[in-house]
Design a protein around this motif. Structure first.
Motif, mmCIF file in Angstrom:
data_model
loop_
_atom_site.group_PDB
_atom_site.id
_atom_site.type_symbol
_atom_site.label_atom_id
_atom_site.label_comp_id
_atom_site.label_asym_id
_atom_site.label_seq_id
_atom_site.Cartn_x
_atom_site.Cartn_y
_atom_site.Cartn_z
ATOM 1 N N UNK A 88 0.826 -1.210 0.000
ATOM 2 C CA UNK A 88 0.000 0.000 0.000
ATOM 3 C C UNK A 88 0.858 1.257 0.000
ATOM 4 N N UNK A 89 1.960 1.243 0.773
ATOM 5 C CA UNK A 89 2.834 2.416 0.828
ATOM 6 C C UNK A 89 3.454 2.709 -0.526
ATOM 7 N N UNK A 90 3.702 1.680 -1.300
ATOM 8 C CA UNK A 90 4.322 1.842 -2.618
ATOM 9 C C UNK A 90 3.286 1.798 -3.731
ATOM 10 N N UNK A 91 2.129 2.339 -3.464
ATOM 11 C CA UNK A 91 1.072 2.424 -4.471
ATOM 12 C C UNK A 91 0.877 3.875 -4.885
ATOM 13 N N UNK A 92 0.420 4.126 -6.110
ATOM 14 C CA UNK A 92 0.210 5.516 -6.550
ATOM 15 C C UNK A 92 -0.777 6.278 -5.681
ATOM 16 N N UNK A 93 -1.802 5.601 -5.159
ATOM 17 C CA UNK A 93 -2.803 6.303 -4.351
ATOM 18 C C UNK A 93 -2.183 6.846 -3.073
ATOM 19 N N UNK A 94 -1.370 6.047 -2.384
ATOM 20 C CA UNK A 94 -0.758 6.510 -1.141
ATOM 21 C C UNK A 94 0.325 7.548 -1.428
ATOM 22 N N UNK A 95 1.071 7.387 -2.499
ATOM 23 C CA UNK A 95 2.085 8.397 -2.859
ATOM 24 C C UNK A 95 1.424 9.753 -3.104
ATOM 25 N N UNK A 96 0.275 9.743 -3.739
ATOM 26 C CA UNK A 96 -0.453 11.001 -3.954
ATOM 27 C C UNK A 96 -0.876 11.615 -2.628
ATOM 28 N N UNK A 97 -1.326 10.784 -1.688
ATOM 29 C CA UNK A 97 -1.708 11.298 -0.372
ATOM 30 C C UNK A 97 -0.501 11.850 0.381
ATOM 31 N N UNK A 98 0.658 11.210 0.220
ATOM 32 C CA UNK A 98 1.882 11.700 0.875
ATOM 33 C C UNK A 98 2.254 13.072 0.342
ATOM 34 N N UNK A 99 2.186 13.253 -0.961
ATOM 35 C CA UNK A 99 2.528 14.553 -1.552
ATOM 36 C C UNK A 99 1.558 15.624 -1.075
ATOM 37 N N UNK A 100 0.289 15.289 -0.967
ATOM 38 C CA UNK A 100 -0.684 16.261 -0.467
ATOM 39 C C UNK A 100 -0.386 16.648 0.984
ATOM 40 N N UNK A 101 0.047 15.688 1.782
ATOM 41 C CA UNK A 101 0.422 15.983 3.170
ATOM 42 C C UNK A 101 1.649 16.878 3.229
ATOM 43 N N UNK A 115 10.773 15.523 -4.133
ATOM 44 C CA UNK A 115 10.327 14.290 -3.469
ATOM 45 C C UNK A 115 9.322 13.548 -4.349
ATOM 46 N N UNK A 116 8.417 14.277 -4.964
ATOM 47 C CA UNK A 116 7.434 13.640 -5.838
ATOM 48 C C UNK A 116 8.114 12.961 -7.022
ATOM 49 N N UNK A 117 9.120 13.611 -7.599
ATOM 50 C CA UNK A 117 9.842 13.003 -8.723
ATOM 51 C C UNK A 117 10.580 11.739 -8.279
ATOM 52 N N UNK A 118 11.176 11.785 -7.096
ATOM 53 C CA UNK A 118 11.884 10.594 -6.597
ATOM 54 C C UNK A 118 10.927 9.436 -6.348
ATOM 55 N N UNK A 119 9.771 9.723 -5.743
ATOM 56 C CA UNK A 119 8.805 8.664 -5.468
ATOM 57 C C UNK A 119 8.218 8.088 -6.756
ATOM 58 N N UNK A 120 7.959 8.950 -7.725
ATOM 59 C CA UNK A 120 7.444 8.468 -9.003
ATOM 60 C C UNK A 120 8.482 7.606 -9.715
ATOM 61 N N UNK A 123 8.458 4.248 -8.120
ATOM 62 C CA UNK A 123 7.304 3.470 -8.568
ATOM 63 C C UNK A 123 7.543 2.868 -9.949
ATOM 64 N N UNK A 124 8.240 3.601 -10.804
ATOM 65 C CA UNK A 124 8.486 3.112 -12.166
ATOM 66 C C UNK A 124 9.518 1.992 -12.185
ATOM 67 N N UNK A 125 10.561 2.132 -11.378
ATOM 68 C CA UNK A 125 11.633 1.142 -11.377
ATOM 69 C C UNK A 125 11.387 -0.031 -10.438
ATOM 70 N N UNK A 126 10.555 0.158 -9.422
ATOM 71 C CA UNK A 126 10.315 -0.894 -8.463
ATOM 72 C C UNK A 126 11.345 -1.003 -7.362
ATOM 73 N N UNK A 127 12.314 -0.082 -7.326
ATOM 74 C CA UNK A 127 13.307 -0.068 -6.256
ATOM 75 C C UNK A 127 12.992 1.028 -5.261
ATOM 76 N N UNK A 128 12.551 0.657 -4.083
ATOM 77 C CA UNK A 128 12.057 1.614 -3.097
ATOM 78 C C UNK A 128 13.104 1.799 -2.002
ATOM 79 N N UNK A 129 13.613 3.037 -1.876
ATOM 80 C CA UNK A 129 14.597 3.379 -0.855
ATOM 81 C C UNK A 129 14.160 4.569 -0.006
ATOM 82 N N UNK A 130 13.381 5.458 -0.594
ATOM 83 C CA UNK A 130 13.002 6.683 0.125
ATOM 84 C C UNK A 130 11.992 6.406 1.221
ATOM 85 N N UNK A 131 11.036 5.535 0.951
ATOM 86 C CA UNK A 131 10.010 5.156 1.929
ATOM 87 C C UNK A 131 9.994 3.645 2.031
#
Length: 320
Positions: A88-101, A115-120, A123-131
């Motif tokens: 869920x944390x690595x889903x587009x819906x939650x990433x959008x909520x994080x940016x809004x926060x 931060x939004x560019x890094x998270x996007x 999501x594209x590469x599948x390698x999650x390090x920031x969150x």
């Protein structure tokens, strides 16, 4: 008679500990110099890298609801399985909520865009390090009550790491509540459909107005009233245990640790190289000394004694 070789063949023997120590002593200055140079260079290069700070927050997810059956089935989302929170944390819906926060936290627009560019990109590469979020190692894996999760956020400043971690936790809680609201809405639609079917069938004369049908209709109406009145008080399954704070020191780089590792590796390789080169030169020096009819000064005493006896025996043989 075939003439024997004038010089005996030199055999390569394994180095013993005193010989290794002797070779290391001879190359001590170059080894220490290269080690110090590698340590200082690694320290300086590590200090030039950008600093990364990590803030953590812990939250608890329930696996079972309360005693109210209606509350469990209609007003709360289904329990999350292990691994569900990470997905869920690595889903587009939650990433959008994080940016809004982050935008609501009065973070600079340029920082939010970065931060939004890094998270996007993650999501594209599948390698999650920031969150990242993972079950706490001290939390029992077979607990029926719930699981404790540790959420970590990385940023280039302590303040941004803290805000990003807390914003991510808030986004997960909001996402969890939205799950409950969607489930409640689906239940409301299903109950209204059942009530309409009962009313339509009763009007067509297909059902008799006995006590059983009256009880069924009353139960449906009661559930509908509960859902409509509790729509704003729907709760999720995630509770915050500890909010994130500003980290005291960065997780990367660590110049002292990097310098120590670089110096240690250089010391090992330089020492091994010095012993290897010294062992290759030693047989050559021994052969040269034998050609000259002398014994190396650093040869063992027994070897010098045997060599002197061999020369005496050779000289005492009568010449024909």
């Amino acid at each position: 008679m075939p003439s024997s070789s004038p010089h005996p063949n030199t055999t390569h023997r394994d180095l013993e500990l005193p010989q290794v120590i002797h070779l290391l002593r001879r190359a001590a200055l170059p080894i220490l110099g290269v080690t110090a140079l590698a340590g200082v260079g690694a320290y300086l290069l590590s200090g030039l890298q950008p600093k990364v700070y990590e803030a953590t927050s812990s939250l608890f997810t329930e696996q079972s609801g309360g005693n109210n059956a209606l509350n469990d089935s209609l007003l709360r989302p289904s329990p999350l399985p292990r691994g569900g929170l990470e997905q869920a944390l690595h889903s587009p819906a939650v990433v959008k909520l994080v940016i809004n926060r982050l935008r609501a936290a009065e973070i600079a627009p340029a920082t939010v865009a970065k931060v939004q560019a890094d998270l996007q990109a993650e999501l594209s590469t599948g390698g999650f390090k920031k969150l990242q979020v993972a079950p706490d190692s001290n939390s029992p894996s077979n607990s029926n009550s719930g699981v404790v999760y540790i959420l970590s956020a990385r940023a280039n400043t302590p303040e941004l790491a803290r805000v990003l971690a807390n914003s991510s936790v808030a986004a997960l809680q909001l996402w969890d509540i939205q799950r409950a609201q969607r489930r409640s809405e689906q239940a409301r639609i299903a109950l209204e459909l059942q009530l309409n079917v009962l009313d339509r069938t009763a009007q067509d004369g297909g059902l008799s107005t006995d006590s059983v049908n009256d009880q069924t209709r009353a139960a449906i109406l009661r559930d509908l009233i509960v859902i409509k009145t509790s729509r704003q008080s729907v709760s999720g399954t995630l509770d915050v245990i500890a909010e994130a704070v500003n980290p005291a020191r960065p997780v990367t780089p660590r110049p002292q640790r990097t310098a120590a590792l670089a110096a240690l590796l250089t010391l090992l390789f330089a020492g091994g190289g010095a012993v290897l080169l010294g062992s290759r030169r030693q047989p050559t020096e021994t052969a040269v000394a034998t050609d000259r009819g002398s014994v190396p000064a650093d040869a063992p005493a027994l070897y010098r004694h045997e060599s002197s006896e061999a020369r005496n025996v050779t000289s005492s043989v009568p010449q024909r």
